[in-house]
Design a protein around this motif. Structure first.
Motif, PDB file in Angstrom:
ATOM      1  N   LEU A 119      26.712  81.686  -6.906  1.00 40.62           N
ATOM      2  CA  LEU A 119      27.173  82.238  -8.178  1.00 40.62           C
ATOM      3  C   LEU A 119      28.465  81.514  -8.508  1.00 40.62           C
ATOM      4  CD1 LEU A 119      27.051  84.253 -10.516  1.00 40.62           C
ATOM      5  CD2 LEU A 119      28.271  85.879  -9.058  1.00 40.62           C
ATOM      6  N   LEU A 120      28.470  80.838  -9.668  1.00 40.32           N
ATOM      7  CA  LEU A 120      29.608  80.015 -10.069  1.00 40.32           C
ATOM      8  C   LEU A 120      30.241  80.581 -11.324  1.00 40.32           C
ATOM      9  CD1 LEU A 120      27.828  76.546  -9.784  1.00 40.32           C
ATOM     10  CD2 LEU A 120      29.032  77.807  -7.980  1.00 40.32           C
ATOM     11  N   GLU A 121      31.538  80.299 -11.491  1.00 40.52           N
ATOM     12  CA  GLU A 121      32.230  80.707 -12.699  1.00 40.52           C
ATOM     13  C   GLU A 121      33.000  79.520 -13.250  1.00 40.52           C
ATOM     14  OE1 GLU A 121      34.456  84.634 -14.084  1.00 40.52           O
ATOM     15  OE2 GLU A 121      35.591  83.540 -12.558  1.00 40.52           O
ATOM     16  N   HIS A 122      32.827  79.276 -14.552  1.00 39.67           N
ATOM     17  CA  HIS A 122      33.536  78.208 -15.250  1.00 39.67           C
ATOM     18  C   HIS A 122      34.884  78.763 -15.710  1.00 39.67           C
ATOM     19  CE1 HIS A 122      34.025  74.977 -18.303  1.00 39.67           C
ATOM     20  NE2 HIS A 122      33.305  74.294 -17.429  1.00 39.67           N
ATOM     21  N   HIS A 123      35.848  77.908 -15.967  1.00 41.21           N
ATOM     22  CA  HIS A 123      37.186  78.352 -16.370  1.00 41.21           C
ATOM     23  C   HIS A 123      37.168  79.241 -17.603  1.00 41.21           C
ATOM     24  CE1 HIS A 123      37.524  75.582 -19.784  1.00 41.21           C
ATOM     25  NE2 HIS A 123      36.891  74.715 -19.019  1.00 41.21           N
ATOM     26  N   GLY A 124      36.166  79.128 -18.455  1.00 44.53           N
ATOM     27  CA  GLY A 124      36.062  79.950 -19.661  1.00 44.53           C
ATOM     28  C   GLY A 124      35.432  81.311 -19.410  1.00 44.53           C
ATOM     29  N   GLY A 125      35.102  81.606 -18.163  1.00 45.72           N
ATOM     30  CA  GLY A 125      34.507  82.889 -17.826  1.00 45.72           C
ATOM     31  C   GLY A 125      32.991  82.877 -17.784  1.00 45.72           C
ATOM     32  N   HIS A 126      32.369  81.760 -18.130  1.00 47.22           N
ATOM     33  CA  HIS A 126      30.914  81.671 -18.089  1.00 47.22           C
ATOM     34  C   HIS A 126      30.456  81.631 -16.637  1.00 47.22           C
ATOM     35  CE1 HIS A 126      30.916  80.949 -22.338  1.00 47.22           C
ATOM     36  NE2 HIS A 126      31.736  79.920 -22.180  1.00 47.22           N
ATOM     37  N   ARG A 127      29.329  82.276 -16.352  1.00 50.91           N
ATOM     38  CA  ARG A 127      28.797  82.292 -14.992  1.00 50.91           C
ATOM     39  C   ARG A 127      27.446  81.606 -14.949  1.00 50.91           C
ATOM     40  NH1 ARG A 127      30.632  87.848 -12.000  1.00 50.91           N
ATOM     41  NH2 ARG A 127      32.847  87.451 -12.242  1.00 50.91           N
ATOM     42  N   LEU A 128      27.121  81.082 -13.774  1.00 52.82           N
ATOM     43  CA  LEU A 128      25.913  80.312 -13.570  1.00 52.82           C
ATOM     44  C   LEU A 128      25.446  80.532 -12.142  1.00 52.82           C
ATOM     45  CD1 LEU A 128      24.070  77.916 -14.588  1.00 52.82           C
ATOM     46  CD2 LEU A 128      25.802  76.398 -13.629  1.00 52.82           C
ATOM     47  N   SER A 129      24.168  80.633 -11.945  1.00 55.17           N
ATOM     48  CA  SER A 129      23.594  80.746 -10.615  1.00 55.17           C
ATOM     49  C   SER A 129      22.709  79.527 -10.374  1.00 55.17           C
ATOM     50  CB  SER A 129      22.764  82.030 -10.506  1.00 55.17           C
ATOM     51  OG  SER A 129      22.195  82.138  -9.225  1.00 55.17           O
ATOM     52  N   VAL A 130      22.998  78.778  -9.305  1.00 54.58           N
ATOM     53  CA  VAL A 130      22.238  77.560  -9.008  1.00 54.58           C
ATOM     54  C   VAL A 130      22.007  77.446  -7.503  1.00 54.58           C
ATOM     55  CG1 VAL A 130      23.092  76.268 -11.004  1.00 54.58           C
ATOM     56  CG2 VAL A 130      24.314  76.139  -8.853  1.00 54.58           C
TER      57      VAL A 130
END
Length: 73
Positions: free
Chosen positions: A31-42
């Motif tokens: 589970l990842l989080e971008h500096h803008g608060g967006h999250r991504l699961s890869v």
């Protein structure tokens, strides 16, 4: 490669602009989080480490918001 990735690391995900901060790793997914608060699961196999987290960074909670379900719940 997945064994090199840890919570708090900054990583680059294939096909996604980054870097992303690793919030959680479970069952081969990150589970990842971008500096803008967006999250991504890869999948962890698609990640490369940009910067390892310091022990202090890894011990800090990812956010100061109340507990909420993650993509893994």
């Amino acid at each position: 490669m997945a064994s090199e990735i840890a919570v708090g690391d900054l990583v680059q995900a294939n096909g996604h602009a980054g870097p992303w901060k690793v919030l959680e790793i479970r069952q081969g997914l990150a589970l990842l989080e971008h500096h803008g608060g967006h999250r991504l699961s890869v999948r962890t196999t698609t990640l490369s480490v940009v910067r390892k987290a310091s022990p202090v960074d890894a011990a800090k909670p990812a956010t100061t918001e109340p507990e909420s379900p993650t993509l893994f719940d």
